[in-house]
Design an enzyme around this catalytic site. Structure first.
Site, PDB file in Angstrom:
ATOM      1  N   LYS A  38     -19.012 -29.080  19.398  1.00 49.11           N
ATOM      2  CA  LYS A  38     -20.469 -28.989  19.325  1.00 49.11           C
ATOM      3  C   LYS A  38     -21.061 -30.379  19.074  1.00 49.11           C
ATOM      4  CE  LYS A  38     -20.371 -27.865  14.384  1.00 49.11           C
ATOM      5  NZ  LYS A  38     -20.784 -26.902  13.330  1.00 49.11           N
ATOM      6  N   TYR A 264     -39.763 -56.132   9.919  1.00 47.96           N
ATOM      7  CA  TYR A 264     -40.979 -55.410   9.565  1.00 47.96           C
ATOM      8  C   TYR A 264     -41.198 -55.361   8.060  1.00 47.96           C
ATOM      9  CZ  TYR A 264     -41.539 -53.592  14.336  1.00 47.96           C
ATOM     10  OH  TYR A 264     -41.749 -53.470  15.686  1.00 47.96           O
TER      11      TYR A 264
END
Length: 368
Positions: A38, A264
């Site tokens: 999965k 940033y």
């Protein structure tokens, strides 16, 4: 091995084979092996990984959702595929593609029975999931008579297996709890066997369970994270090999003066003359902001280089002040040399989250 020229996730099939054979060696010859693929095979490549495991002899596969099972069928997987968390909206497609659902509640059982009847199925295989302590999905012991009543009243469905999931099989401090789960599962299994007119096969163990509780392997075991090189505890990790290695390159090098900032929000302020390197990957690739600001490091030419400042969407900056390196040099983010588990722990998370979060925009490269 080709020279890395961009961000790439290398997938080592020899490591995958090693892990599969190691886990197989813990089983009785008759015990079946279910490979959990999965979440894009834990962030690697579900189709190619499943095909490799099928060639190695995996008996079963498991996915979370029907869409994942369809992708495996389209890729050429012919072995049975268990869908662990099917949704009723996908039941028609599930039957059309010969996938096998986990039935975990009264509502889901009734909905799937209705769909099987609509498709005029006969003894369509289903897997009954019981909750023995994880408290996530699963029938309770008090649902047994309801289940038996529904199954005995129709020939549309057949309970192919019953299963449960261990909550803490990797934690040996939780032995008592795990053994209680094992005993509860055995009690449920015995009652089901007595009340049905056939004997479903049983499966309970996950990767850590295979190693720590081999006596409870029943007819089949399920392994996910172990196939990809991690076992949730040091003694298992030592026997496994990381399947994926995330690599990138240095895009640009900057000389930083004292007091200058990087990234940033000016999150990193230099306390001296520094050299930074910018890498072409970021939180859009699965390396989240939680790894920034000195918490985590990568390897440049065999040396640790801490991530500085905030992780950007497409870029990460690292401190290479004391590392001899150049633009275009290879950088190891995690994998061989720095495990995904160690990398994840620097940000208080787990290898599962890190691995499954690697964006599919990152190129996959396969090593045979």
């Amino acid at each position: 091995m080709s020279e890395v020229k961009e961000t790439v996730l290398e997938i080592d099939f020899k490591a995958l084979e090693h892990n599969y054979l190691y886990l197989r060696s813990k089983l009785l010859p008759k015990t079946k092996f279910l490979a959990v693929v999965k979440a894009f095979a834990y962030g690697s490549d579900a189709e190619k990984v499943a095909l490799k495991l099928q060639s190695l002899g995996a008996d079963y596969f498991a996915v979370a959702y029907v869409k994942e099972g369809i992708a495996l069928r389209d890729a050429g997987i012919t072995r049975p595929i268990l869908v662990l968390h099917p949704q009723a909206v996908s039941f028609d497609t599930l039957i059309e593609r010969c996938l096998e659902p986990s039935i975990y509640s009264r509502k889901i059982l009734e909905a799937f029975l209705e769909t099987a009847a609509k498709h005029e199925q006969k003894e369509y295989p289903v897997h009954l999931k019981f909750n023995t302590g994880l408290n996530r999905l699963g029938f309770g012991e008090n649902d047994i008579d309801f289940i038996i009543g529904k199954l005995k009243g129709t020939d549309y469905l057949k309970a192919l297996s019953i299963f449960s999931h261990l909550a803490a099989s990797e934690d040996l401090n939780e032995k008592e709890f795990t053994k209680k789960q094992i005993d509860t599962f055995q009690k449920i299994a015995s009652e089901i066997d007595k009340k049905l007119d056939h004997i479903p096969f049983k499966h309970l163990l996950n990767t850590s369970g295979i190693v720590n509780y081999p006596g409870a392997q029943h007819h089949m075991v399920r392994s996910g994270i172990g196939l990809y090189g991690y076992g949730n505890e040091a003694k298992i990790d030592a026997q496994l090999r990381p399947v994926v290695t995330l690599k990138t390159i240095i895009s640009q090098i900057h000389k930083i003066k004292p007091g200058e900032t990087v990234g940033y929000n000016r999150a990193y302020a230099s306390d001296g003359y520094k050299i930074s390197a910018t890498l072409p990957l970021g939180h859009a690739d699965g390396i989240g902001r939680q790894y920034g600001n000195g918490k985590t490091y990568v390897y440049v030419n065999g040396k640790k280089a801490p991530i500085i400042g905030n992780v950007c969407m497409d870029m990460i900056m690292i401190d290479v002040t004391n590392i001899n390196c150049n633009e275009g040099d290879e950088v190891i983010v995690f994998g061989k040399g720095l495990s995904a588990n160690d990398f994840a722990q620097t940000a208080d998370t787990i290898s599962y989250e890190l691995l499954t979060g690697i964006s599919q925009r990152v190129k996959r490269s396969f090593i045979e």
